[in-house]
Write a protein that holds these residues in place. Structure first.
Motif, mmCIF file in Angstrom:
data_model
loop_
_atom_site.group_PDB
_atom_site.id
_atom_site.type_symbol
_atom_site.label_atom_id
_atom_site.label_comp_id
_atom_site.label_asym_id
_atom_site.label_seq_id
_atom_site.Cartn_x
_atom_site.Cartn_y
_atom_site.Cartn_z
ATOM 1 N N GLU A 37 0.832 -1.204 0.000
ATOM 2 C CA GLU A 37 0.000 0.000 0.000
ATOM 3 C C GLU A 37 0.865 1.251 0.000
ATOM 4 N N SER A 38 0.289 2.328 -0.495
ATOM 5 C CA SER A 38 0.937 3.634 -0.449
ATOM 6 C C SER A 38 -0.132 4.711 -0.491
ATOM 7 N N GLY A 39 0.268 5.945 -0.171
ATOM 8 C CA GLY A 39 -0.637 7.073 -0.303
ATOM 9 C C GLY A 39 -1.226 7.599 0.996
ATOM 10 N N GLY A 40 -0.941 6.943 2.095
ATOM 11 C CA GLY A 40 -1.459 7.432 3.367
ATOM 12 C C GLY A 40 -0.778 8.726 3.784
ATOM 13 N N GLY A 41 -1.325 9.356 4.819
ATOM 14 C CA GLY A 41 -0.733 10.592 5.307
ATOM 15 C C GLY A 41 -1.667 11.343 6.216
ATOM 16 N N LEU A 42 -1.321 12.590 6.459
ATOM 17 C CA LEU A 42 -2.108 13.481 7.322
ATOM 18 C C LEU A 42 -2.901 14.446 6.453
ATOM 19 N N VAL A 43 -4.188 14.569 6.737
ATOM 20 C CA VAL A 43 -5.053 15.442 5.954
ATOM 21 C C VAL A 43 -6.057 16.092 6.893
ATOM 22 N N GLN A 44 -6.497 17.277 6.551
ATOM 23 C CA GLN A 44 -7.498 17.958 7.364
ATOM 24 C C GLN A 44 -8.887 17.403 7.084
ATOM 25 N N ASN B 123 -7.650 -12.255 -11.193
ATOM 26 C CA ASN B 123 -8.313 -13.409 -10.584
ATOM 27 C C ASN B 123 -8.786 -13.130 -9.164
ATOM 28 N N TYR B 124 -8.355 -12.002 -8.607
ATOM 29 C CA TYR B 124 -8.608 -11.711 -7.210
ATOM 30 C C TYR B 124 -9.588 -10.564 -7.033
ATOM 31 N N ALA B 125 -10.534 -10.775 -6.121
ATOM 32 C CA ALA B 125 -11.298 -9.657 -5.596
ATOM 33 C C ALA B 125 -10.378 -8.896 -4.650
ATOM 34 N N MET B 126 -10.507 -7.579 -4.645
ATOM 35 C CA MET B 126 -9.651 -6.753 -3.813
ATOM 36 C C MET B 126 -10.504 -5.957 -2.825
ATOM 37 N N ASN B 127 -10.001 -5.831 -1.628
ATOM 38 C CA ASN B 127 -10.722 -5.126 -0.578
ATOM 39 C C ASN B 127 -9.807 -4.149 0.146
ATOM 40 N N TRP B 128 -10.423 -3.162 0.731
ATOM 41 C CA TRP B 128 -9.752 -2.288 1.688
ATOM 42 C C TRP B 128 -10.429 -2.485 3.044
ATOM 43 N N PHE B 129 -9.608 -2.681 4.054
ATOM 44 C CA PHE B 129 -10.040 -2.729 5.442
ATOM 45 C C PHE B 129 -9.308 -1.611 6.190
ATOM 46 N N ARG B 130 -9.791 -1.307 7.385
ATOM 47 C CA ARG B 130 -9.074 -0.345 8.220
ATOM 48 C C ARG B 130 -9.173 -0.750 9.679
ATOM 49 N N GLN B 131 -8.212 -0.292 10.442
ATOM 50 C CA GLN B 131 -8.189 -0.597 11.871
ATOM 51 C C GLN B 131 -7.742 0.627 12.637
ATOM 52 N N ALA B 132 -8.628 1.130 13.465
ATOM 53 C CA ALA B 132 -8.321 2.263 14.331
ATOM 54 C C ALA B 132 -7.772 1.748 15.662
ATOM 55 N N PRO B 133 -7.047 2.574 16.384
ATOM 56 C CA PRO B 133 -6.473 2.136 17.669
ATOM 57 C C PRO B 133 -7.543 1.625 18.621
ATOM 58 N N GLY B 134 -7.325 0.435 19.162
ATOM 59 C CA GLY B 134 -8.261 -0.139 20.118
ATOM 60 C C GLY B 134 -9.518 -0.725 19.512
ATOM 61 N N LYS B 135 -9.584 -0.758 18.190
ATOM 62 C CA LYS B 135 -10.784 -1.286 17.525
ATOM 63 C C LYS B 135 -10.429 -2.461 16.628
ATOM 64 N N GLU B 136 -11.452 -3.223 16.262
ATOM 65 C CA GLU B 136 -11.236 -4.353 15.378
ATOM 66 C C GLU B 136 -11.067 -3.867 13.927
ATOM 67 N N VAL C 1 -5.277 2.738 10.316
ATOM 68 C CA VAL C 1 -4.366 2.091 9.377
ATOM 69 C C VAL C 1 -5.224 1.370 8.344
ATOM 70 N N TYR C 2 -4.968 1.636 7.085
ATOM 71 C CA TYR C 2 -5.736 1.046 5.994
ATOM 72 C C TYR C 2 -4.940 -0.098 5.379
ATOM 73 N N PHE C 3 -5.610 -1.240 5.224
ATOM 74 C CA PHE C 3 -4.983 -2.450 4.717
ATOM 75 C C PHE C 3 -5.613 -2.875 3.396
ATOM 76 N N CYS C 4 -4.788 -3.251 2.461
ATOM 77 C CA CYS C 4 -5.215 -3.845 1.210
ATOM 78 C C CYS C 4 -5.324 -5.353 1.396
ATOM 79 N N ASN C 5 -6.306 -5.961 0.761
ATOM 80 C CA ASN C 5 -6.565 -7.389 0.955
ATOM 81 C C ASN C 5 -6.987 -8.017 -0.373
ATOM 82 N N ALA C 6 -6.489 -9.213 -0.628
ATOM 83 C CA ALA C 6 -6.836 -9.951 -1.838
ATOM 84 C C ALA C 6 -7.499 -11.268 -1.464
ATOM 85 N N GLY D 96 -0.127 -2.228 5.444
ATOM 86 C CA GLY D 96 -0.948 -1.141 5.951
ATOM 87 C C GLY D 96 -0.315 0.219 5.720
ATOM 88 N N THR D 97 -1.165 1.226 5.620
ATOM 89 C CA THR D 97 -0.716 2.603 5.485
ATOM 90 C C THR D 97 -1.575 3.483 6.402
#
Length: 122
Positions: free
Chosen positions: A6-13, A31-44, A93-98, A115-116
């Motif tokens: 992954e790439s492209g993460g950062g700080l934004v207003q 051949n793959y379905a692609m997904n984005w997931f995310r995980q915040a601190p203390g969360k699933e 944190v954003y995760f790419c998934n196949a 993750g990014t």
């Protein structure tokens, strides 16, 4: 296994935009379905958006519907997540998934990137 970077993460207003990219290698990307997931601190880790191998089907979590857009370029082996109208609650944190099969609510299986970090300041 497919390798994902992954790439492209950062700080934004809050209210701003950001585009994440995920480059895949190792297997036939279309051949793959692609997904984005995310995980915040203390969360699933939670599903954000998904797209089928052909790109013909997409799905979104209710929390991002209308603000985020997932797309893919099979010629470039890359999937994107365009994020608009960002909110502090999108910080995670954003995760790419196949996965081999597309699902409107995919499980936590398949191949993962490292993750990014996306941070939205309010």
């Amino acid at each position: 296994q497919v390798q994902l970077v992954e790439s492209g993460g950062g700080l934004v207003q809050a209210g701003g935009s950001l585009t994440l990219s995920c480059a895949a290698s190792g297997r036939t990307f279309s051949n793959y379905a692609m997904n984005w997931f995310r995980q915040a601190p203390g969360k699933e880790r939670e599903f954000v958006a998904g797209i089928s191998g052909s790109g013909g089907s997409t799905g979104y979590a209710d929390s991002v519907k209308g603000r985020f857009t997932i797309s893919r370029d099979n010629a470039k082996n890359t999937v994107y997540l365009q994020m608009n109208s960002l909110e502090a609650e999108d910080t995670a944190v954003y995760f790419c998934n196949a996965q081999l099969y597309y699902s409107v609510r995919p499980a936590l299986v398949g191949s993962w990137g490292q993750g990014t970090q996306v941070t939205v300041s309010s």
